[in-house]
Scaffold this active site. Structure first.
Site, PDB file in Angstrom:
ATOM      1  N   LEU A  38       0.812  -1.216   0.000  1.00  0.00           N
ATOM      2  CA  LEU A  38       0.000   0.000   0.000  1.00  0.00           C
ATOM      3  C   LEU A  38       0.845   1.265   0.000  1.00  0.00           C
ATOM      4  CD1 LEU A  38      -2.713  -1.055   2.615  1.00  0.00           C
ATOM      5  CD2 LEU A  38      -2.964  -0.962   0.122  1.00  0.00           C
ATOM      6  N   GLY A  39       2.059   1.148   0.485  1.00  0.00           N
ATOM      7  CA  GLY A  39       2.934   2.317   0.540  1.00  0.00           C
ATOM      8  C   GLY A  39       4.243   1.965   1.208  1.00  0.00           C
ATOM      9  N   GLY A  41       8.022   3.946   3.029  1.00  0.00           N
ATOM     10  CA  GLY A  41       8.678   5.162   3.490  1.00  0.00           C
ATOM     11  C   GLY A  41      10.068   4.859   3.984  1.00  0.00           C
ATOM     12  N   VAL A  46       3.861  -0.489   4.218  1.00  0.00           N
ATOM     13  CA  VAL A  46       2.528  -0.916   4.661  1.00  0.00           C
ATOM     14  C   VAL A  46       2.002  -1.899   3.625  1.00  0.00           C
ATOM     15  CG1 VAL A  46       0.178  -0.230   5.245  1.00  0.00           C
ATOM     16  CG2 VAL A  46       2.096   1.286   5.806  1.00  0.00           C
ATOM     17  N   LYS A  61       1.688  -2.545   9.165  1.00  0.00           N
ATOM     18  CA  LYS A  61       2.794  -1.592   9.114  1.00  0.00           C
ATOM     19  C   LYS A  61       4.057  -2.331   9.510  1.00  0.00           C
ATOM     20  CE  LYS A  61       4.391   3.000  10.063  1.00  0.00           C
ATOM     21  NZ  LYS A  61       4.024   4.388  10.421  1.00  0.00           N
ATOM     22  N   ASP A 153       2.881  15.222  11.696  1.00  0.00           N
ATOM     23  CA  ASP A 153       3.073  14.880  10.284  1.00  0.00           C
ATOM     24  C   ASP A 153       1.731  14.813   9.557  1.00  0.00           C
ATOM     25  OD1 ASP A 153       4.598  14.343   8.037  1.00  0.00           O
ATOM     26  OD2 ASP A 153       4.754  12.192   8.419  1.00  0.00           O
TER      27      ASP A 153
END
Length: 305
Positions: A38-39, A41, A46, A61, A153
């Site tokens: 999903l993503g 960083g 994730v 996560k 954030d």
């Protein structure tokens, strides 16, 4: 507020302690079906997965041990669990574990994605959608502030969307969240969303964490939702768009900068409260509720200038 922060500090200490004792090692491939990423960083990724035992879909996560300490992981997991009672904060499952190389915890999955995935460049979102987002995010930010915490954030990528019309959006990612009053010496958060007092921070200076930092980021986020672009790249004097905004806010010029002049007058007032350069003059996030009966978009709002 000091009492709230103290109470949360004690509570989190207990949550971190209890979570640490029950942190088991699990094989991801044995326990879950991987659906997609999903993503990702700086500290991990994730994943959307399905639990083989329950057939439940969830987001995991996953944080690399070489970049995240066990304590950092447990604090973020505990914060997520503690705050997830609010309807506009992502729900955290009672599932934290480790693998050989990672720390992992489970969250509810958002079917649409995050706000950045649905914003139309130079157009933004439909007015009703923006107002729904504003109401929900402001409520969640007020809840976080009441707990003596600062998210640190707030940005479009950290607002998850559960339907295309934004009837349900939720704040996620508490990896940078801190206690109100905590002193920091380095910049935090995403560049374009940082408040000017954060942007001006140098290695020799200190900044006390305050909920007004989240209010500023919230203001920038709303501008993005309304216009489909950022108001500036960075909130410093070196950025001409920001400098013109400051001059306007300080009454050094009568007319708003071109990009702000395209917004309805009521929104100019609202942003003047959310994006007050002097943090002591910044409003609460719920200031947006005073403008729900006003028009937030005009034909000129969609201009690509």
């Amino acid at each position: 507020m000091a009492s709230a922060a103290h109470d949360v500090k004690i509570l989190l200490k207990g949550l971190v302690s209890s979570s640490s004792q029950g942190l088991q090692e699990i094989d991801l491939q044995e326990r879950f079906h991987l659906i997609k990423e999903l993503g990702s960083g700086g500290h991990g990724s994730v994943l959307l997965v399905e639990d083989k035992e329950t057939n439940q879909k969830m987001a995991l996560k996953i944080m690399e041990k070489k970049r995240t300490s066990k304590r950092q992981f447990l604090i973020e997991f505990s914060l997520s669990s503690y705050l997830s009672s609010h309807p506009n904060i992502i729900r955290s499952f009672d599932m934290a574990f480790k693998t050989q190389d990672h720390f992992v915890f489970g969250l509810e999955a958002a079917p649409v994605g995050d706000l950045s995935s649905i914003i139309v460049r130079n157009v933004g979102l439909p007015e009703d959608n923006v107002k729904r987002c504003a109401m929900q995010i402001s409520s969640a930010l007020e809840f976080i502030a009441e707990k003596g915490l600062v998210h640190m954030d707030i940005k479009c990528k950290n607002i998850l969307v559960f339907d295309q019309e934004c009837h349900c959006v939720k704040i996620t990612d508490f990896g940078l969240t801190g206690m109100k009053g905590t002193v920091i010496r380095s910049k935090s958060g995403s560049t374009s969303y940082r408040a000017p007092e954060m942007c001006e921070l140098t290695g020799q200076e200190e900044l006390a964490v305050d909920s007004t930092l989240d209010v500023w980021s919230f203001g920038v986020l709303l501008y993005c939702l309304i216009t489909g672009k950022f108001p500036w790249k960075v909130a410093t004097d070196k950025d001409k768009r920001f400098s013109r905004f400051v001059a306007w806010q300080n009454n050094h010029c009568d007319d708003p900068p071109a990009s702000w002049n395209k917004l309805p007058t009521c929104l100019q007032r609202m942003f003047g409260c959310l994006l007050a350069v002097d943090y002591s003059q910044r409003s609460k996030p719920t200031e947006v509720l005073c403008y729900m009966e006003e028009s937030w978009k005009t034909d000129s709002t969609y201009s690509t200038d």
